[in-house]
Design a protein around this motif. Structure first.
Motif, PDB file in Angstrom:
ATOM      1  N   ALA A 208      43.385 -24.464 -37.535  1.00 32.08           N
ATOM      2  CA  ALA A 208      42.354 -24.958 -36.626  1.00 32.08           C
ATOM      3  C   ALA A 208      40.953 -24.961 -37.221  1.00 32.08           C
ATOM      4  O   ALA A 208      40.055 -25.607 -36.679  1.00 32.08           O
ATOM      5  N   GLY A 209      40.736 -24.224 -38.315  1.00 30.77           N
ATOM      6  CA  GLY A 209      39.398 -24.180 -38.885  1.00 30.77           C
ATOM      7  C   GLY A 209      38.375 -23.569 -37.971  1.00 30.77           C
ATOM      8  O   GLY A 209      37.234 -24.021 -37.910  1.00 30.77           O
ATOM      9  N   SER A 210      38.774 -22.512 -37.273  1.00 26.31           N
ATOM     10  CA  SER A 210      37.886 -21.924 -36.265  1.00 26.31           C
ATOM     11  C   SER A 210      37.136 -20.699 -36.771  1.00 26.31           C
ATOM     12  O   SER A 210      36.726 -19.845 -35.985  1.00 26.31           O
ATOM     13  N   GLY A 211      36.969 -20.593 -38.084  1.00 24.16           N
ATOM     14  CA  GLY A 211      36.171 -19.507 -38.634  1.00 24.16           C
ATOM     15  C   GLY A 211      36.861 -18.164 -38.658  1.00 24.16           C
ATOM     16  O   GLY A 211      36.211 -17.130 -38.463  1.00 24.16           O
ATOM     17  N   VAL A 212      38.185 -18.134 -38.909  1.00 28.97           N
ATOM     18  CA  VAL A 212      38.943 -16.878 -38.851  1.00 28.97           C
ATOM     19  C   VAL A 212      39.491 -16.458 -40.210  1.00 28.97           C
ATOM     20  O   VAL A 212      40.344 -15.572 -40.287  1.00 28.97           O
ATOM     21  N   ILE A 213      39.020 -17.050 -41.290  1.00 30.75           N
ATOM     22  CA  ILE A 213      39.565 -16.748 -42.614  1.00 30.75           C
ATOM     23  C   ILE A 213      39.449 -15.262 -42.938  1.00 30.75           C
ATOM     24  O   ILE A 213      40.408 -14.635 -43.417  1.00 30.75           O
ATOM     25  N   ARG A 214      38.289 -14.686 -42.710  1.00 29.40           N
ATOM     26  CA  ARG A 214      38.096 -13.260 -43.032  1.00 29.40           C
ATOM     27  C   ARG A 214      39.099 -12.397 -42.283  1.00 29.40           C
ATOM     28  O   ARG A 214      39.704 -11.481 -42.868  1.00 29.40           O
ATOM     29  N   GLU A 215      39.297 -12.679 -40.999  1.00 31.17           N
ATOM     30  CA  GLU A 215      40.230 -11.887 -40.201  1.00 31.17           C
ATOM     31  C   GLU A 215      41.672 -12.077 -40.666  1.00 31.17           C
ATOM     32  O   GLU A 215      42.465 -11.127 -40.678  1.00 31.17           O
ATOM     33  N   LEU A 216      42.036 -13.294 -41.072  1.00 31.37           N
ATOM     34  CA  LEU A 216      43.392 -13.530 -41.552  1.00 31.37           C
ATOM     35  C   LEU A 216      43.645 -12.768 -42.847  1.00 31.37           C
ATOM     36  O   LEU A 216      44.741 -12.232 -43.065  1.00 31.37           O
ATOM     37  N   VAL A 217      42.631 -12.707 -43.727  1.00 30.45           N
ATOM     38  CA  VAL A 217      42.770 -11.939 -44.961  1.00 30.45           C
ATOM     39  C   VAL A 217      42.928 -10.456 -44.644  1.00 30.45           C
ATOM     40  O   VAL A 217      43.757  -9.751 -45.250  1.00 30.45           O
ATOM     41  N   GLU A 218      42.164  -9.956 -43.669  1.00 38.61           N
ATOM     42  CA  GLU A 218      42.286  -8.545 -43.276  1.00 38.61           C
ATOM     43  C   GLU A 218      43.673  -8.251 -42.731  1.00 38.61           C
ATOM     44  O   GLU A 218      44.273  -7.214 -43.041  1.00 38.61           O
ATOM     45  N   LEU A 219      44.216  -9.153 -41.928  1.00 42.01           N
ATOM     46  CA  LEU A 219      45.519  -8.921 -41.308  1.00 42.01           C
ATOM     47  C   LEU A 219      46.645  -8.939 -42.326  1.00 42.01           C
ATOM     48  O   LEU A 219      47.621  -8.191 -42.201  1.00 42.01           O
ATOM     49  N   THR A 220      46.549  -9.801 -43.333  1.00 45.98           N
ATOM     50  CA  THR A 220      47.595  -9.869 -44.352  1.00 45.98           C
ATOM     51  C   THR A 220      47.361  -8.891 -45.496  1.00 45.98           C
ATOM     52  O   THR A 220      48.303  -8.499 -46.184  1.00 45.98           O
ATOM     53  N   GLY A 221      46.095  -8.531 -45.719  1.00 48.89           N
ATOM     54  CA  GLY A 221      45.748  -7.646 -46.818  1.00 48.89           C
ATOM     55  C   GLY A 221      45.631  -8.331 -48.163  1.00 48.89           C
ATOM     56  O   GLY A 221      45.406  -7.671 -49.184  1.00 48.89           O
ATOM     57  N   ASP A 222      45.746  -9.664 -48.177  1.00 49.54           N
ATOM     58  CA  ASP A 222      45.738 -10.370 -49.457  1.00 49.54           C
ATOM     59  C   ASP A 222      45.373 -11.835 -49.231  1.00 49.54           C
ATOM     60  O   ASP A 222      46.103 -12.552 -48.541  1.00 49.54           O
ATOM     61  N   PRO A 223      44.248 -12.315 -49.799  1.00 50.86           N
ATOM     62  CA  PRO A 223      43.871 -13.717 -49.590  1.00 50.86           C
ATOM     63  C   PRO A 223      44.914 -14.697 -50.115  1.00 50.86           C
ATOM     64  O   PRO A 223      44.970 -15.845 -49.659  1.00 50.86           O
ATOM     65  N   ARG A 224      45.751 -14.260 -51.047  1.00 49.30           N
ATOM     66  CA  ARG A 224      46.799 -15.139 -51.569  1.00 49.30           C
ATOM     67  C   ARG A 224      47.917 -15.362 -50.572  1.00 49.30           C
ATOM     68  O   ARG A 224      48.774 -16.220 -50.791  1.00 49.30           O
ATOM     69  N   ARG A 225      47.897 -14.585 -49.487  1.00 50.19           N
ATOM     70  CA  ARG A 225      48.919 -14.719 -48.438  1.00 50.19           C
ATOM     71  C   ARG A 225      48.388 -15.507 -47.254  1.00 50.19           C
ATOM     72  O   ARG A 225      48.952 -15.453 -46.160  1.00 50.19           O
ATOM     73  N   VAL A 226      47.293 -16.230 -47.471  1.00 50.65           N
ATOM     74  CA  VAL A 226      46.684 -17.054 -46.422  1.00 50.65           C
ATOM     75  C   VAL A 226      46.499 -18.469 -46.961  1.00 50.65           C
ATOM     76  O   VAL A 226      46.068 -18.656 -48.101  1.00 50.65           O
ATOM     77  N   VAL A 227      46.820 -19.459 -46.153  1.00 56.93           N
ATOM     78  CA  VAL A 227      46.607 -20.866 -46.500  1.00 56.93           C
ATOM     79  C   VAL A 227      45.916 -21.540 -45.325  1.00 56.93           C
ATOM     80  O   VAL A 227      46.270 -21.300 -44.157  1.00 56.93           O
ATOM     81  N   SER A 228      44.924 -22.376 -45.621  1.00 55.03           N
ATOM     82  CA  SER A 228      44.223 -23.139 -44.587  1.00 55.03           C
ATOM     83  C   SER A 228      44.382 -24.632 -44.827  1.00 55.03           C
ATOM     84  O   SER A 228      44.400 -25.082 -45.974  1.00 55.03           O
ATOM     85  N   ILE A 229      44.495 -25.371 -43.748  1.00 56.43           N
ATOM     86  CA  ILE A 229      44.442 -26.837 -43.846  1.00 56.43           C
ATOM     87  C   ILE A 229      43.209 -27.386 -43.150  1.00 56.43           C
ATOM     88  O   ILE A 229      43.035 -28.604 -43.084  1.00 56.43           O
ATOM     89  N   ALA A 230      42.343 -26.493 -42.660  1.00 57.37           N
ATOM     90  CA  ALA A 230      41.258 -26.947 -41.792  1.00 57.37           C
ATOM     91  C   ALA A 230      39.886 -26.418 -42.153  1.00 57.37           C
ATOM     92  O   ALA A 230      38.884 -26.941 -41.668  1.00 57.37           O
ATOM     93  N   ASP A 231      39.800 -25.383 -42.988  1.00 59.26           N
ATOM     94  CA  ASP A 231      38.509 -24.784 -43.328  1.00 59.26           C
ATOM     95  C   ASP A 231      38.200 -25.085 -44.788  1.00 59.26           C
ATOM     96  O   ASP A 231      38.752 -24.467 -45.707  1.00 59.26           O
ATOM     97  N   LEU A 232      37.296 -26.044 -45.021  1.00 64.37           N
ATOM     98  CA  LEU A 232      36.972 -26.453 -46.386  1.00 64.37           C
ATOM     99  C   LEU A 232      36.294 -25.338 -47.175  1.00 64.37           C
ATOM    100  O   LEU A 232      36.264 -25.380 -48.407  1.00 64.37           O
TER     101      LEU A 232
END
Length: 297
Positions: A208-232
């Motif tokens: 959705a690109g709703s500004g939640v990247i930081r929180e998703l990284v915190e929840l997974t513990g690893d930015p490599r475990r997060v993918v976005s299609i909406a936040d440039l």
């Protein structure tokens, strides 16, 4: 023929319904009499000039990637399809009475043109991001913005693969998400704690690109475990931005198999005429979609 076009990058008001010359199927392509065209977020990103790297655009330009219709012209070197076949697929300038497709498959039995037009890009994107985020059977995938077209596909495909899915969405979409097999919770204040109460998160998708990247990284513990299609801006946090399509023919074949097995169904939330293209883009940009939006020709 009638076609939606824009002569400059900008807001929805740059879209115009014009009379245009009919396109023709070149080698390796087919032309369809369009019955419906999918409305995707990439359509308005192209219109705004946001994604010129992935979608080079020469003005004036048409709009739309996805379509369902009836084959009426077959290019050189194409086999396995005949004039009169009902197909769905991906091409260019699909908000029009005729469009050329570069990838297609026969429509599964029981689908209307409106329903079929909602699948091509959505399923390709869903299959791609599930692969890129590396989530495996038995693990848990968090999907932020889960009620739209891509989210609806991700939830069903992941569940079919034995992946537990947590989906966030608006309060009015909670029953919808649960109906697709997700553990559902609302976004908004306290949402990360609500997710933690539902279970450990192994991987996450931002749809959705709703500004939640930081929180998703915190929840997974690893930015490599997060993918976005909406936040440039996701790469600035070490998160992969996925914007380049994989094999669309393979995705269409997989979509047809899943639909035939009763494992994938994406409802059409709202339909528009070609003359209502600007309204369709306004609604798409506003988000909060449940399922798909399509243009009916």
């Amino acid at each position: 023929m009638k076609k939606v076009s824009f002569a400059e990058f900008g807001g929805p008001d740059v879209l115009q319904l014009i009379d245009a010359e009919e396109p023709h199927a070149g080698p390796g392509r087919i032309r369809v009499a369009v019955r419906a065209a999918g409305v995707n977020p990439v359509d308005w990103r192209v219109r705004e000039g946001q994604v010129l790297g992935a979608h080079p655009t020469e003005l004036p330009a048409g709009v739309g990637l996805d379509a369902a219709g009836i084959v009426d012209e077959i290019g050189e070197g194409v086999d396995g399809v005949e004039v009169g076949d009902r197909v769905f697929g991906e091409g260019s300038s699909t908000y029009a009475e005729f469009a050329v497709l570069s990838a297609w498959a026969r429509m599964p039995e029981g689908l209307t043109f409106e329903e079929a037009a909602g699948y091509p890009s959505v399923v390709e994107t869903a299959l791609r991001v599930i692969r890129e985020v590396g989530v495996l059977p038995g693990q848990t995938l968090l999907v932020s913005g889960a009620s739209g077209g891509v989210g609806s596909a991700v939830l069903q495909i992941a569940r079919d693969r034995g992946i537990t899915v947590i989906g966030t969405g608006g309060a009015s979409n909670q029953d919808y998400l649960r109906g697709l097999g997700a553990l559902a919770t609302t976004y908004g204040e306290g949402w990360t704690e609500r997710v933690r109460r539902l279970g450990r998160v192994d991987a996450a998708l931002d749809l959705a690109g709703s500004g939640v990247i930081r929180e998703l990284v915190e929840l997974t513990g690893d930015p490599r475990r997060v993918v976005s299609i909406a936040d440039l801006g996701a790469p600035a946090s070490g998160v992969r931005f996925s914007g380049v399509a994989g094999s669309v023919p393979d995705a269409l074949a997989e979509a047809a198999r899943l639909i035939a097995r009763g494992k994938l169904r994406i409802p059409v939330e709202k339909s528009y005429t070609l003359a209502e293209a600007a309204e369709a883009h306004i609604d798409s940009q506003a988000g909060h979609t449940r399922g798909r939006r399509v243009m009916v020709v």
